[in-house]
Design a protein around this motif. Structure first.
Motif, PDB file in Angstrom:
ATOM      1  N   UNK A  48      -8.269   3.069   1.195  1.00  0.00           N
ATOM      2  CA  UNK A  48      -7.206   2.664   0.271  1.00  0.00           C
ATOM      3  C   UNK A  48      -7.697   2.618  -1.174  1.00  0.00           C
ATOM      4  N   UNK A  49      -6.953   3.264  -2.051  1.00  0.00           N
ATOM      5  CA  UNK A  49      -7.359   3.363  -3.456  1.00  0.00           C
ATOM      6  C   UNK A  49      -7.219   2.045  -4.217  1.00  0.00           C
ATOM      7  N   UNK A  50      -6.433   1.118  -3.712  1.00  0.00           N
ATOM      8  CA  UNK A  50      -6.246  -0.149  -4.436  1.00  0.00           C
ATOM      9  C   UNK A  50      -7.248  -1.226  -4.045  1.00  0.00           C
ATOM     10  N   UNK A  51      -8.164  -0.940  -3.133  1.00  0.00           N
ATOM     11  CA  UNK A  51      -9.187  -1.920  -2.749  1.00  0.00           C
ATOM     12  C   UNK A  51     -10.254  -1.960  -3.842  1.00  0.00           C
ATOM     13  N   UNK A  52     -10.607  -3.165  -4.245  1.00  0.00           N
ATOM     14  CA  UNK A  52     -11.653  -3.396  -5.253  1.00  0.00           C
ATOM     15  C   UNK A  52     -12.711  -4.298  -4.621  1.00  0.00           C
ATOM     16  N   UNK A  53     -13.567  -3.733  -3.766  1.00  0.00           N
ATOM     17  CA  UNK A  53     -14.458  -4.557  -2.945  1.00  0.00           C
ATOM     18  C   UNK A  53     -15.428  -5.436  -3.733  1.00  0.00           C
ATOM     19  N   UNK A  54     -15.796  -5.035  -4.941  1.00  0.00           N
ATOM     20  CA  UNK A  54     -16.794  -5.775  -5.706  1.00  0.00           C
ATOM     21  C   UNK A  54     -16.189  -6.630  -6.819  1.00  0.00           C
ATOM     22  N   UNK A  55     -14.861  -6.838  -6.767  1.00  0.00           N
ATOM     23  CA  UNK A  55     -14.205  -7.704  -7.733  1.00  0.00           C
ATOM     24  C   UNK A  55     -14.828  -9.095  -7.646  1.00  0.00           C
ATOM     25  N   UNK A  56     -15.084  -9.792  -8.716  1.00  0.00           N
ATOM     26  CA  UNK A  56     -14.755  -9.568 -10.119  1.00  0.00           C
ATOM     27  C   UNK A  56     -15.846  -8.848 -10.913  1.00  0.00           C
ATOM     28  N   UNK A  57     -16.939  -8.467 -10.256  1.00  0.00           N
ATOM     29  CA  UNK A  57     -18.030  -7.783 -10.949  1.00  0.00           C
ATOM     30  C   UNK A  57     -17.600  -6.388 -11.398  1.00  0.00           C
ATOM     31  N   UNK A  58     -16.860  -5.701 -10.536  1.00  0.00           N
ATOM     32  CA  UNK A  58     -16.420  -4.341 -10.841  1.00  0.00           C
ATOM     33  C   UNK A  58     -15.048  -4.110 -10.241  1.00  0.00           C
ATOM     34  N   UNK A  59     -14.228  -3.357 -10.950  1.00  0.00           N
ATOM     35  CA  UNK A  59     -12.901  -3.003 -10.436  1.00  0.00           C
ATOM     36  C   UNK A  59     -12.921  -1.645  -9.738  1.00  0.00           C
ATOM     37  N   UNK A  60     -14.048  -0.975  -9.748  1.00  0.00           N
ATOM     38  CA  UNK A  60     -14.141   0.341  -9.112  1.00  0.00           C
ATOM     39  C   UNK A  60     -14.356   0.197  -7.608  1.00  0.00           C
ATOM     40  N   UNK A  61     -14.112   1.288  -6.920  1.00  0.00           N
ATOM     41  CA  UNK A  61     -14.291   1.329  -5.478  1.00  0.00           C
ATOM     42  C   UNK A  61     -15.151   2.544  -5.134  1.00  0.00           C
ATOM     43  N   UNK A  62     -16.467   2.364  -5.094  1.00  0.00           N
ATOM     44  CA  UNK A  62     -17.340   3.508  -4.814  1.00  0.00           C
ATOM     45  C   UNK A  62     -17.239   4.028  -3.379  1.00  0.00           C
ATOM     46  N   UNK A  63     -16.595   3.291  -2.498  1.00  0.00           N
ATOM     47  CA  UNK A  63     -16.470   3.714  -1.098  1.00  0.00           C
ATOM     48  C   UNK A  63     -15.291   4.657  -0.875  1.00  0.00           C
ATOM     49  N   UNK A  64     -14.335   4.646  -1.806  1.00  0.00           N
ATOM     50  CA  UNK A  64     -13.102   5.411  -1.641  1.00  0.00           C
ATOM     51  C   UNK A  64     -13.393   6.892  -1.391  1.00  0.00           C
ATOM     52  N   UNK A  65     -12.839   7.397  -0.314  1.00  0.00           N
ATOM     53  CA  UNK A  65     -12.963   8.806   0.004  1.00  0.00           C
ATOM     54  C   UNK A  65     -14.327   9.221   0.515  1.00  0.00           C
ATOM     55  N   UNK A  66     -15.166   8.252   0.866  1.00  0.00           N
ATOM     56  CA  UNK A  66     -16.501   8.575   1.386  1.00  0.00           C
ATOM     57  C   UNK A  66     -16.394   9.547   2.556  1.00  0.00           C
TER      58      UNK A  66
END
Length: 174
Positions: free
Chosen positions: A116-134
């Motif tokens: 899911x593109x709206x998951x931000x697993x490392x929030x609040x440190x980062x809003x990116x999702x490096x796992x997306x589309x792995x």
């Protein structure tokens, strides 16, 4: 979609490998607890679908809630399902409850983070999702399905090998 059964595949494999050191019931409960927030968003139309509950910080808090509630719910559920007897109930240790809940919540964040593109697993440190589309969604679903099937096979082979042999011996002379 909330309450997807695909998340259970990894839990079934882990249960097969760890047997009594892992509670599939607590793991499954943690999957439900993780998706209560997305369900709320779907029902009322407000909020971030995979919001705080789908972060590692949110997952940590929900793992604690899942362990504290899931231990007792699972022990009760095992009695209702007649897997456990009320005269000799199966007890889930606190360590097993917490391990199962943390594995459940963290695997949920990872699996949904890949999909899911709206998951931000490392929030609040980062809003990116490096796992997306792995991996592709199709391959992710296959992974979950295959781990469940392999886990079920391993679990039943171990149960079959550990079954008590028939100790009945007919009386002498028969």
């Amino acid at each position: 979609m909330p309450f997807t059964p695909f998340h259970m595949g990894t839990g079934i494999l882990i249960k097969a490998l760890l047997q009594g050191s892992f509670s599939l019931m607590v793991f499954g409960w943690s999957q439900i607890v993780m998706d209560l927030q997305p369900l709320w968003v779907l029902l009322n139309g407000h909020g971030h679908l995979h919001g705080f509950s789908h972060t590692f910080i949110g997952g940590t808090l929900l793992a604690v809630v899942s362990a504290l509630t899931g231990k007792y719910l699972s022990e009760f559920g095992l009695i209702i399902l007649r897997i456990s007897k009320s005269s000799q109930p199966i007890k889930i240790s606190w360590l097993v409850a917490f391990i199962s809940a943390f594995v459940g919540c963290f695997s949920h964040v990872i699996l949904d983070g890949i999909m899911h593109s709206d998951v931000q697993p490392f929030y609040p440190i980062s809003l990116s999702n490096p796992m997306l589309g792995y991996v592709s969604v199709a391959n992710l679903h296959k992974f979950c399905l295959y781990t469940g099937l392999i886990g079920a096979a391993i679990f039943y082979v171990v149960q079959w090998r550990n079954r008590k042999p028939n100790t009945y011996e007919p009386p002498a002379g028969q």
